[in-house]
Scaffold this active site. Structure first.
Site, PDB file in Angstrom:
ATOM      1  CG  HIS A   1     -10.296 -21.755  27.694  1.00  0.00           C
ATOM      2  ND1 HIS A   1     -10.334 -20.479  27.181  1.00  0.00           N
ATOM      3  CD2 HIS A   1      -9.149 -21.841  28.399  1.00  0.00           C
ATOM      4  CE1 HIS A   1      -9.262 -19.809  27.575  1.00  0.00           C
ATOM      5  NE2 HIS A   1      -8.532 -20.624  28.309  1.00  0.00           N
TER       6      HIS A   1
ATOM      7  CB  SER B   1      -6.623 -19.553  31.871  1.00  0.00           C
ATOM      8  OG  SER B   1      -6.596 -18.215  31.448  1.00  0.00           O
ATOM      9  N   GLY B   2      -3.585 -19.052  30.514  1.00  0.00           N
ATOM     10  CA  GLY B   2      -2.297 -18.403  30.718  1.00  0.00           C
ATOM     11  C   GLY B   2      -1.100 -19.291  30.455  1.00  0.00           C
TER      12      GLY B   2
ATOM     13  N   GLY C   1       0.006 -20.362  27.599  1.00  0.00           N
ATOM     14  CA  GLY C   1       0.744 -19.983  26.395  1.00  0.00           C
ATOM     15  C   GLY C   1       0.158 -20.470  25.090  1.00  0.00           C
ATOM     16  CE  LYS C   2      -5.682 -22.211  25.967  1.00  0.00           C
ATOM     17  NZ  LYS C   2      -5.313 -21.945  27.366  1.00  0.00           N
ATOM     18  CB  SER C   3      -2.901 -16.789  22.591  1.00  0.00           C
ATOM     19  OG  SER C   3      -4.219 -17.073  23.010  1.00  0.00           O
TER      20      SER C   3
ATOM     21  CG  ASP D   1     -10.446 -17.128  24.792  1.00  0.00           C
ATOM     22  OD1 ASP D   1      -9.725 -17.485  25.746  1.00  0.00           O
ATOM     23  OD2 ASP D   1     -11.587 -16.659  24.955  1.00  0.00           O
TER      24      ASP D   1
ATOM     25  CD  GLU E   1      -6.610 -11.083  25.174  1.00  0.00           C
ATOM     26  OE1 GLU E   1      -6.362 -10.326  26.133  1.00  0.00           O
ATOM     27  OE2 GLU E   1      -7.624 -11.801  25.125  1.00  0.00           O
TER      28      GLU E   1
ATOM     29  NE  ARG F   1      10.029 -40.784  31.371  1.00  0.00           N
ATOM     30  CZ  ARG F   1      11.066 -41.399  30.816  1.00  0.00           C
ATOM     31  NH1 ARG F   1      11.888 -40.720  30.038  1.00  0.00           N
ATOM     32  NH2 ARG F   1      11.293 -42.673  31.020  1.00  0.00           N
TER      33      ARG F   1
END
Length: 304
Positions: free
Chosen positions: A139, A156-157, A159-161, A178, A202, A243
């Protein structure tokens, strides 16, 4: 597993014995096997579904035998499990005429290419190897930045796309969104998109974007070697982030490791700019440029 007809189509080959060849035969082993020793009888015939490749040496050996001996040797190494035989430019017509009747007995397709056997192995052999390479789906998203394959992973969610969309707008190449299918061939990892979602990205609020149509065919690439994995880390996990970037991090998959860097996400940061910076930093390290922290420590020591 790959069938003979797939190899034919890929390399635009025509069999020398089309009326007797079974193109539905499956290649069951990931290599083109020369079977030189087996042909001479110095080793037992043990073809377990390999495509057979023969060149000038095999041709000269067969010509050194009587016709009866040559046929006997060919009959020993060509079996029902032999999917295809590929002959190089160095195999003479006289030898081809010996091989075809024996291949016909087992419905084995015979091809001849106008190239050396080493070149056949590099092209057709590599194609077969790729079909047998272990594969795993991840994924994540995959782009090519300045010649480097960079896979972006994270929950998930996160901000990869959206980050990938910005990178495409900055001129980088899109491979997959995705889902990334990864194959390990030798020591390298190759990534490609799912055939179902190939070319689509997407983005929240916009839905599916047909990247080749919107940004042009030059904005996409079918596959790439994965050189670096960038892991996006949300604010709740920032305490676990390296870091200073001094840890030797890796992404483990298919029994191997890919170099990995972590990027902590905070509101207001340009994620695509951070990914570009991380990729450039990775490139400098690969090229042997001194690590900034090491340079600071050296300067400190000199000042003392």
């Amino acid at each position: 597993m790959v069938k003979v007809k797939q190899i034919m189509k890929k390399f635009e080959m025509k069999a020398l014995n089309p009326e007797h060849a079974d193109y539905e035969k499956e290649v069951l082993a990931p290599s083109i096997h020369r079977m030189g020793l087996e042909l001479t009888g110095a080793a037992p015939a043990s073809n377990m579904g390999n495509v057979i490749g023969w060149g000038t040496r095999e041709s000269k050996y067969l010509l050194s035998l009587s016709k009866e001996e040559a046929i006997k040797n060919l009959d020993r190494v060509i079996t029902d499990t032999t999917p295809a035989i590929i002959l190089s430019k160095g195999v003479s017509k006289e030898v081809v005429d010996l091989i075809i009747p024996e291949a016909n007995k087992h419905k084995t397709a015979v091809f001849q290419r106008d190239m050396h056997l080493a070149t056949i192995n590099m092209n057709i052999g590599w194609y077969i190897i790729k079909h047998f390479a272990p594969k795993e789906s991840v994924h994540g998203s995959l782009v090519v930045m300045n010649g480097l394959g960079v896979m972006i992973v994270g929950e998930s969610g996160i901000g990869k796309s959206e980050a990938v969309l910005e990178l495409i707008q900055r001129g980088h190449l899109f491979v997959s969104d995705d889902t990334v299918f990864i194959k390990k061939i030798g020591t390298e990892f190759f990534g490609e998109p799912s055939p179902i979602t190939k070319g689509y990205l997407e983005a929240r609020g916009m839905g599916l974007i047909d990247v080749p149509s919107v940004y042009g065919l030059k904005s996409v690439k079918d596959k790439t070697i994965i050189n670096l994995v960038i892991e996006l880390v949300g604010e709740k996990d920032l305490n676990n982030v390296d870091r200073l970037g001094t840890d030797d991090l890796s992404y483990e998959i298919l029994g191997g490791k890919i170099k990995k860097m972590q990027l902590p996400l905070k509101t207001g940061r340009s994620l695509s700019s951070l990914i570009e910076a991380a990729t450039n930093l990775f490139t400098t390290r690969v090229n042997g440029v001194a690590d900034p922290l090491d340079e600071i420590m050296r300067r400190r020591d000199e000042s003392n």
